[in-house]
Scaffold this active site. Structure first.
Site: not given
Length: 339
Positions: A25, A87, A137, A139, A207, A235-237, A280
């Site tokens: 991204c 983050h 997390h 973030e 996002c 990686s959360s996403n 990412s």
């Protein structure tokens, strides 16, 4: 989840449905380039607090170029440069860097910065802020640190029952940017049922890239026998993408960092494979998976496009017209003069 053992029907050719958009991204691209640019401008070492983005390959590649990843800014020797990850960090971390006589580069994703500013604004207006996100997390820790006395974490719909606020007419929800859109709205619905006057942020905190990748995964999951998401376990996403695929009904979905992690038994009875990658993940890792699958008969690749992405972010301001090495050395001299 049980292994599929059926034999593919002869009239069902093997194919790969490749998601578009996928991978980097704008915020990740900006952060990775920022580390590379800093190394190019100032030389090694460039210290980075936490992983610049949550991807094993990216971190290892940057380490080979001279980046040094640390858990805390306090680990960096005075007189050096430290970069904050995409983050985001709490104000206390900026203060730690200042106290440690460090020059800083803030590579926080602008979309995360937006959430930080929302938190400060609502805290200044004395709202209770319900931050939807996953405990621990990076973030969430950074956003919570912007207004610790006003923010409480809500980690899913099951957390709503224990939420208490001072004034039900002054409550707002914000969210971690990398969550599942559907799961987040489940939590919001539960919060609104408890607090009918709950205010939503001016625009979605999730996002754009997270939403786009989840939409693409839903599209793939409806047509595939198996979904593979390339991404790291922290990686959360990327994790959310696997969850979204399963919720959309695909028989099996897996997260892998590299093609070598794919288990050939996953392919038993599979004619159509859906493939995507987290926000990412560099595309070289997806290309390796495509090559691996091609060697096993999945050479037919069809692009499934669900959105166009053209957003870009400028590099952190500290990398423009500023000599951070000189600044770091001046901070060190200043410290020596005070001792």
């Amino acid at each position: 989840m049980g292994r599929m053992t059926a034999t593919p029907a002869p009239n069902r050719p093997k194919r790969v449905l490749l998601a578009a958009p996928r991978g980097y991204c704008a915020g990740v691209d900006r952060a990775v380039i920022a580390v590379e640019k800093a190394l190019e401008q100032y030389g090694s070492p460039i210290y980075v607090r936490h992983e610049i983005v949550h991807n094993k390959y990216v971190v290892q590649t940057l380490e080979r170029k001279g980046a040094i990843f640390v858990d805390q800014a306090t680990e960096v020797p005075p007189g050096n440069i430290v970069m904050f990850s995409a983050h985001g960090v709490a104000p206390t971390v900026h203060e730690e860097a200042r106290q440690g006589r460090l020059a800083t580069i803030d590579a926080t994703c602008p979309l995360v910065t937006k959430v930080h500013k929302e938190a400060v604004r609502y805290a200044d207006a004395d709202f209770d802020i319900l931050l939807i996100g996953h405990e621990g997390h990076e973030e969430v820790i950074g956003t919570s640190g912007e207004a610790p006395d006003h923010i409480q974490l809500v980690d899913g719909p099951e957390d709503v029952a224990k939420v208490e606020v001072r004034d039900p007419s002054k409550v707002v929800w914000l969210s971690q940017t990398t969550l599942s859109v559907d799961e987040t709205m489940e939590t919001v619905d539960a919060l609104q049922a408890k607090f009918p006057q709950l205010i939503s942020p001016p625009s979605s905190d999730i996002c754009y890239a997270t939403q786009n990748r989840q939409t693409a995964i839903k599209e793939l999951a409806g047509q595939a026998d198996l979904v593979i998401v390339v991404g790291s376990k922290n990686s959360s996403n990327s994790i959310r993408m696997v969850e979204v695929a399963k919720q959309a009904g695909v028989p099996a979905a897996y997260l892998v960092d590299f093609a070598s992690e794919i288990d050939e038994t996953w392919l038993e009875g599979v004619s159509t494979i859906g493939l995507s990658s987290g926000a990412s993940v560099p595309d070289v890792l997806v290309e390796e998976v495509l090559a691996w699958l091609s060697e096993r008969g999945y050479a037919d690749v069809e692009i499934v496009k669900t959105a166009d992405e053209s957003l870009t972010f400028s590099l952190p301001k500290e990398l423009r017209n500023k000599d951070l090495r000189a600044e770091a050395e001046a901070l060190l001299r200043d410290r020596a003069g005070q001792e």
